[in-house]
Structures are given as C-alpha cells and as structure tokens.
Design an enzyme around this catalytic site. Structure first.
Site, PDB file in Angstrom:
ATOM      1  N   LYS A  57      33.840  44.089  39.764  1.00  0.00           N
ATOM      2  CA  LYS A  57      32.896  43.224  39.289  1.00  0.00           C
ATOM      3  C   LYS A  57      31.666  43.118  40.573  1.00  0.00           C
ATOM      4  O   LYS A  57      30.413  43.039  40.038  1.00  0.00           O
ATOM      5  CB  LYS A  57      33.193  41.896  39.027  1.00  0.00           C
ATOM      6  CG  LYS A  57      33.619  41.403  37.801  1.00  0.00           C
ATOM      7  CD  LYS A  57      34.952  42.250  37.176  1.00  0.00           C
ATOM      8  CE  LYS A  57      34.777  43.435  36.622  1.00  0.00           C
ATOM      9  NZ  LYS A  57      36.364  44.076  36.070  1.00  0.00           N
ATOM     10  N   HIS A 448      19.354  25.089  22.749  1.00  0.00           N
ATOM     11  CA  HIS A 448      18.254  26.172  22.328  1.00  0.00           C
ATOM     12  C   HIS A 448      17.161  26.535  23.480  1.00  0.00           C
ATOM     13  O   HIS A 448      16.923  25.522  23.973  1.00  0.00           O
ATOM     14  CB  HIS A 448      17.369  25.728  20.917  1.00  0.00           C
ATOM     15  CG  HIS A 448      16.569  26.581  20.589  1.00  0.00           C
ATOM     16  ND1 HIS A 448      16.569  27.794  20.025  1.00  0.00           N
ATOM     17  CD2 HIS A 448      15.101  26.639  20.795  1.00  0.00           C
ATOM     18  CE1 HIS A 448      15.741  28.647  19.545  1.00  0.00           C
ATOM     19  NE2 HIS A 448      14.633  27.599  20.160  1.00  0.00           N
TER      20      HIS A 448
HETATM   21  P1  FAD Z   1      48.973  42.183  41.411  1.00  0.00           P
HETATM   22  O1  FAD Z   1      47.565  41.765  41.379  1.00  0.00           O
HETATM   23  O2  FAD Z   1      49.048  43.692  40.966  1.00  0.00           O
HETATM   24  O3  FAD Z   1      49.667  41.945  42.765  1.00  0.00           O
HETATM   25  C1  FAD Z   1      50.994  42.269  42.775  1.00  0.00           C
HETATM   26  C2  FAD Z   1      51.304  42.243  44.503  1.00  0.00           C
HETATM   27  O4  FAD Z   1      52.557  42.304  44.419  1.00  0.00           O
HETATM   28  C3  FAD Z   1      50.482  43.076  45.161  1.00  0.00           C
HETATM   29  O5  FAD Z   1      49.794  42.471  46.263  1.00  0.00           O
HETATM   30  C4  FAD Z   1      51.636  43.880  45.878  1.00  0.00           C
HETATM   31  O6  FAD Z   1      51.450  44.474  47.192  1.00  0.00           O
HETATM   32  C5  FAD Z   1      52.867  43.070  45.722  1.00  0.00           C
HETATM   33  N1  FAD Z   1      54.062  43.658  45.645  1.00  0.00           N
HETATM   34  C6  FAD Z   1      54.595  44.719  44.800  1.00  0.00           C
HETATM   35  N2  FAD Z   1      55.973  44.961  44.774  1.00  0.00           N
HETATM   36  C7  FAD Z   1      56.296  44.185  45.956  1.00  0.00           C
HETATM   37  C8  FAD Z   1      57.614  44.124  46.678  1.00  0.00           C
HETATM   38  N3  FAD Z   1      58.599  44.829  46.155  1.00  0.00           N
HETATM   39  N4  FAD Z   1      57.693  43.331  47.717  1.00  0.00           N
HETATM   40  C9  FAD Z   1      56.509  42.408  48.140  1.00  0.00           C
HETATM   41  N5  FAD Z   1      55.238  42.695  47.431  1.00  0.00           N
HETATM   42  C10 FAD Z   1      55.336  43.445  46.545  1.00  0.00           C
HETATM   43  N6  FAD Z   1      41.566  41.480  35.232  1.00  0.00           N
HETATM   44  C11 FAD Z   1      41.112  40.716  34.801  1.00  0.00           C
HETATM   45  O7  FAD Z   1      41.695  39.506  34.370  1.00  0.00           O
HETATM   46  N7  FAD Z   1      39.750  40.768  34.963  1.00  0.00           N
HETATM   47  C12 FAD Z   1      39.035  41.869  35.494  1.00  0.00           C
HETATM   48  O8  FAD Z   1      37.780  42.045  35.515  1.00  0.00           O
HETATM   49  C13 FAD Z   1      39.850  43.012  35.960  1.00  0.00           C
HETATM   50  N8  FAD Z   1      39.598  43.898  36.441  1.00  0.00           N
HETATM   51  C14 FAD Z   1      40.248  44.867  36.969  1.00  0.00           C
HETATM   52  C15 FAD Z   1      39.901  46.222  37.514  1.00  0.00           C
HETATM   53  C16 FAD Z   1      40.520  47.414  37.960  1.00  0.00           C
HETATM   54  C17 FAD Z   1      39.982  48.319  38.467  1.00  0.00           C
HETATM   55  C18 FAD Z   1      41.710  47.039  37.866  1.00  0.00           C
HETATM   56  C19 FAD Z   1      42.823  48.068  38.333  1.00  0.00           C
HETATM   57  C20 FAD Z   1      42.269  45.694  37.429  1.00  0.00           C
HETATM   58  C21 FAD Z   1      41.642  44.838  36.653  1.00  0.00           C
HETATM   59  N9  FAD Z   1      42.124  43.767  36.253  1.00  0.00           N
HETATM   60  C22 FAD Z   1      41.404  42.579  36.062  1.00  0.00           C
HETATM   61  C23 FAD Z   1      43.716  43.610  36.107  1.00  0.00           C
HETATM   62  C24 FAD Z   1      44.121  42.491  37.274  1.00  0.00           C
HETATM   63  O9  FAD Z   1      43.888  43.292  38.616  1.00  0.00           O
HETATM   64  C25 FAD Z   1      45.520  42.402  37.280  1.00  0.00           C
HETATM   65  O10 FAD Z   1      45.972  41.967  35.952  1.00  0.00           O
HETATM   66  C26 FAD Z   1      46.160  41.248  37.940  1.00  0.00           C
HETATM   67  O11 FAD Z   1      45.839  41.652  39.125  1.00  0.00           O
HETATM   68  C27 FAD Z   1      47.597  41.220  37.811  1.00  0.00           C
HETATM   69  O12 FAD Z   1      48.166  40.447  38.762  1.00  0.00           O
HETATM   70  P2  FAD Z   1      49.585  40.094  39.056  1.00  0.00           P
HETATM   71  O13 FAD Z   1      49.856  38.729  40.038  1.00  0.00           O
HETATM   72  O14 FAD Z   1      50.513  40.390  37.986  1.00  0.00           O
HETATM   73  O15 FAD Z   1      49.956  41.303  40.386  1.00  0.00           O
END
Ligand code: FAD
Length: 480
Positions: A57, A448
């Site tokens: 973004k 508006h």
């Molecule tokens: P994540 O953010 O993936 O975090 C998971 C964490 O777990 C990571 O830090 C990783 O290091 C850690 N981890 C993994 N396995 C282990 C383990 N075994 N032990 C310890 N730590 C571990 N979503 C939006 O809502 N709006 C957007 O504009 C948007 N834009 C995006 C743009 C891009 C290019 C991408 C790739 C994604 C985008 N997303 C967006 C999606 C969003 O990033 C994800 O939906 C969100 O990050 C998911 O959050 P989460 O907490 O599930 O996991």
C-alpha cells in the site's frame, strides 16, 4: 514461571505475530491472561507488515499520486514527469514498516506480552519446542496457531533460481525497475504489484490460467479496473499456462501454452503471484489432535477451536478470505473464548479491497454468488457518471452496486469500484452486519458532494426514489 533454564510455561502461547497473532495476544493480555508470543521474525507484524499489506500500500500510494498528476492535465494542471529515486522509495517504505513495527513492539511490551524469537514445533498438545531460540521449550495451557501463509510456487515447473523470478515478497523488495516484467496470476496481488511496476516504468505482461481477472468480484465491478490495467500493462494472456522457465544472467525465458498457440518469450524479471498456501506443515501438528484439510488449512469451529481442546487457530492458516482484518477478528475471538467469554466468529460480511486505481471493494453476497445459489435478489447500480463528487474529481468510471433481498429490501451485499472505495465499503459492511434495509441506507443523510452519496442513491433506486437518476418506471399515483 521459568522451569529450569530453558523451559518456560505460559497460559496462552501465540505462535506467529502477524495481524491475527498480535491481535490475539493483545486481547488475551487485556483480559488478564499471561501471554507469550513466538515468531521466527525478530519483530511483530507478520507477512502483512513486512511483506504484504503495508509495503504494497505504501508503494501503491506513489502510483496513485502519479495517476492523479496525469488526471490533472486535462483540468489545466500539468506536472512534469516525476523523477524516480528507487533508493528513496525503498527508504520510505522501510520507514513506514519500521515505525509500525516499533508501535507494535511498544503495545506488546506495555501489555506485558512476552515476545520470543524462534520457530515453534509441537511436541504434544501442551508443549512446543523452539528452534533458533535460547528458550528450548514452552509449555502452555492454550495455544493459538497464527502461522499465516506463504506464496504458492509454480506447480510442475522447476528451474534454477538465479534471482530474477520473484514472489510477492521479492517484488516488494524492489531490486530494480525491470524493463520487462511478466506477472503470473490474475488476483489482487498480481494487479496491485503490476500497477506499481507499470507506473514506475516497467512494461508489464500478465499471464493467467483463467479467462478473467479477479474472480471473486462481480465482472461489472472489476471492469473499470480491468480497463485501466489493460491500458497501463503491455500485454495480457488469458487461458494461458506456463510450461517452463529458464533463468540466466540476462533474463528469464518462458514457454507459454495458450488457448490457441504456444510460444516463448524472454523477460527481465518474472513475478509469480498465483496464490498462497497455509504454513501448517513441518510444525509437528501430528503430535497434537489438530486436523488439517486436504489443502493444509487447519480445521476450526466458529470459536476458532481446532480438533485439539487446547489449541486454537486463526488467520490465513485456517483459510477463508486470507485478509488481515479477518485475522484480527479471529484473533480476538480466540483470546475471548480462552478467557471464558461467549465469543464466536459470526461475521456476515468480510470486506475485500483491491488497492489499485481505481479501487475495487465488495462485501457480503455477490451477484454471481446469488446466481450460483439460485437465490432471488434485486441488484441496483449507481454509475458514478451521475455522482457530482466523481465529476469534480474526473473519475466517472466508478460504480456503486447493492444486492437486496427483493421482498424485505434487506441489504445482502455491496460492491463499489472507483476512487477511494476503501473507506466506502465499510458502510456496506456495517449495513449488512446490522441487517439494514434499503430504507436505512436511503434515509441516512450522506454529506454532499461526496462519493458516499452513491450508497444512499443506490438504495433510493431500489425504493424508486432516486434523485440524480431517472426512475425506471414512473409511479402511478392517485388521480385528482
Ligand atoms: P501472517 O501475517 O502470515 O503472520 C504469520 C507469522 O507467523 C509470521 O510472522 C511468521 O514468521 C510466523 N510463523 C510461521 N510459522 C511459524 C512457526 N512455526 N513458529 C514461529 N513463528 C512462525 N491483507 C489485507 O487485509 N489487506 C491488504 O491490503 C493485503 N495486502 C497484501 C499484499 C500482499 C503482497 C500479500 C502477500 C498479502 C496481503 N494481505 C493483505 C494478506 C495479509 O498479509 C494476510 O492475510 C495476513 O498477514 C494474515 O495474517 P496472519 O496473522 O494469519 O499471518
């Protein structure tokens, strides 16, 4: 409590500190629980902050500024072509990330959430082993799995990696502005990153297996964005598969298998953005009772409980819309349920936003979904050429659309495409959550001239009371 030197105990162990993980950790701490959050990364924020939402973004905002400057020309304001300083752009992006990471660390520390760097692997239903950490083991009363997702690699295509083939994380590093860039994929990540690179000067080719882009959104909503990317991208190949990639120091040669022909072409760089897969493998889930589906997503109920009593799961790793705001809510639900509150994930509308220019946003029921489910609906549209605000900004290509229950007038879905729809969609999400009727939307006074008026107008159309658009049929009123 510390047990021996290397084993710790905690009430709630959150694995992963992305949007889902930190939202869960913060809520659990606020509810008085003792919380430990582990992540392989040093700082909290996850994929969203470091390789997803935030860097993309930040860069898309620059593309939008450039597009605004172009848009101003026919209005009598001509800017010079911008000078692009890649180093400064990278620094700016890093500053944004760093300031947000700092904010999260402060919030975490002030709440007393213990953060540990390490990779967690389950040893059982009450214990993880940590790799790459001084703490060896953490025993927990409850764990929340928030390990997110990672980019899907091209299936059946192997090649020697030399750095020119990137995933979204690589593309957001901005190694350079390639002269030619091939993007594989037709979803929001492909279009957002393609828009950034195209606006900075790359000639972008997009190849996609399906016959259309952004399959989650209704085609009429996607249309203004499709027209825009067809203008700023160099070429499009629909119904096209990639058969082989060969990378050398000067470029990537790609073998395409199209609907009617096969061909070969060389690009400076290739971005693979064909989807994402859950991070549920290689973490010892077999030592627990947690179940995953055939695609690796963790199976949960509406309280984020897995099949293992002690373990909850949230965010991308459980599937559904892989979006940060869905992960935030799920994180809160998991924490609340662990704390004994009667919480559940029961959202009626999870908005999706594509942050291109124009933006596309939608929530609730789509028209295509209603058709597939053979559900009777009434769909009304308000084209932005009738919006005074869109006219003042020179953005008449937008569209606001709502899906109504034909009998009751209840708002079931909303879609909006055009400039800055990111904020407008929230009113639709609230309307759907509250079970609002067309009257509620129409009788809410919208300021508006704003783009938000288009929401009231579309409800007015449903009621046959629109002001700035002619009624489809004149109502026959009583005579005399
Ligand atoms: P994540 O953010 O993936 O975090 C998971 C964490 O777990 C990571 O830090 C990783 O290091 C850690 N981890 C993994 N396995 C282990 C383990 N075994 N032990 C310890 N730590 C571990 N979503 C939006 O809502 N709006 C957007 O504009 C948007 N834009 C995006 C743009 C891009 C290019 C991408 C790739 C994604 C985008 N997303 C967006 C999606 C969003 O990033 C994800 O939906 C969100 O990050 C998911 O959050 P989460 O907490 O599930 O996991």
């Amino acid at each position: 409590m510390v047990m021996g030197e290397l084993t710790q105990e905690t009430e709630v162990l959150v694995i992963g500190s992305g949007p889902g993980g930190y939202a869960a950790a913060f809520r659990a701490a606020d509810l008085g629980l003792d919380v430990t959050m582990v992540d392989m990364q040093e700082r909290p924020g996850g994929e969203c902050l470091f390789r997803g939402c935030i860097p993309s973004k930040t860069l898309l905002y620059l593309s939008e500024l450039m597009h605004d400057a172009e848009r101003a020309e026919p209005m009598g304001l001509t800017f010079e072509r911008p000078k692009i300083d890649l180093n400064m752009i990278r620094n700016w992006k890093q500053q944004v990330i760093d300031s947000m990471a700092m904010g999260l660390m402060t919030l975490s520390d002030k709440r007393g959430v213990q953060r540990i760097k390490g990779r967690a692997v389950f040893e059982g239903s009450d214990c993880v082993r940590l790799q790459g950490s001084e703490v060896r083991r953490i025993k927990f009363s409850h764990a929340i799995l928030a390990t997110g997702s990672r980019p899907l690699a091209l299936p059946d295509v192997t090649f020697q990696e030399k750095g020119r083939v990137m995933d979204s994380a690589g593309a957001l590093e901005f190694p350079d502005i390639p002269g030619t860039l091939l993007i594989l994929g037709g979803g929001y990540i492909a279009l957002e990153l393609g828009s950034v690179y195209a606006s900075l000067g790359s000639r972008v080719t997009l190849a996609v297996r399906s016959e259309r882009l952004i399959r989650g959104a209704d085609p009429d909503l996607a249309a203004p964005l499709v027209r825009r990317v067809e203008k700023i991208f160099d070429r499009f190949h629909y119904d096209t598969e990639i058969k082989a990639l060969a990378e050398d120091v000067s470029g990537v040669t790609v073998k395409f298998d199209g609907k009617t022909e096969n061909w070969e072409q060389t690009f400076d760089r290739v971005l693979i953005a064909i989807g994402r897969i859950p991070n549920s493998g290689d973490m010892g889930l077999e030592a627990t009772k947690v179940q995953t589906d055939e695609r690796g997503f963790v199976v949960i109920d509406d309280q984020q409980r897995t099949s293992d009593d002690r373990i909850f799961a949230i965010g991308d790793v459980v599937g559904g819309p892989m979006l940060a705001h869905k992960a935030f809510r799920e994180g809160k639900v998991a924490a609340e349920v662990i704390a004994g509150e009667p919480s559940a994930f029961d959202a009626r509308a999870i908005p999706a936003v594509i942050f291109t220019d124009p933006q596309v946003a939608w929530c609730g029921l789509t028209e295509e979904q209603a058709r597939k489910e053979k559900r009777p609906v009434k769909v009304e549209r308000y084209p932005w050429k009738f919006s005074s605000r869109a006219t003042t900004m020179g953005v008449p290509e937008g569209l606001t659309k709502m899906i109504f229950d034909p009998g009751t007038g209840r708002i079931l879905g909303m879609g909006i495409t055009g400039r800055h729809t990111e904020g407008l969609i929230s009113e639709g999400a609230l309307a759907i959550e509250m079970g609002a009727l067309a009257q509620d939307m129409a009788f809410t006074i919208h300021p508006h001239p704003t783009l938000s008026e288009t929401l009231g107008e579309v409800a007015d159309i449903f009621l046959g009371e629109a002001t700035h658009i002619l009624p489809k049929q004149k109502k026959k009123g009583p005579v005399g």
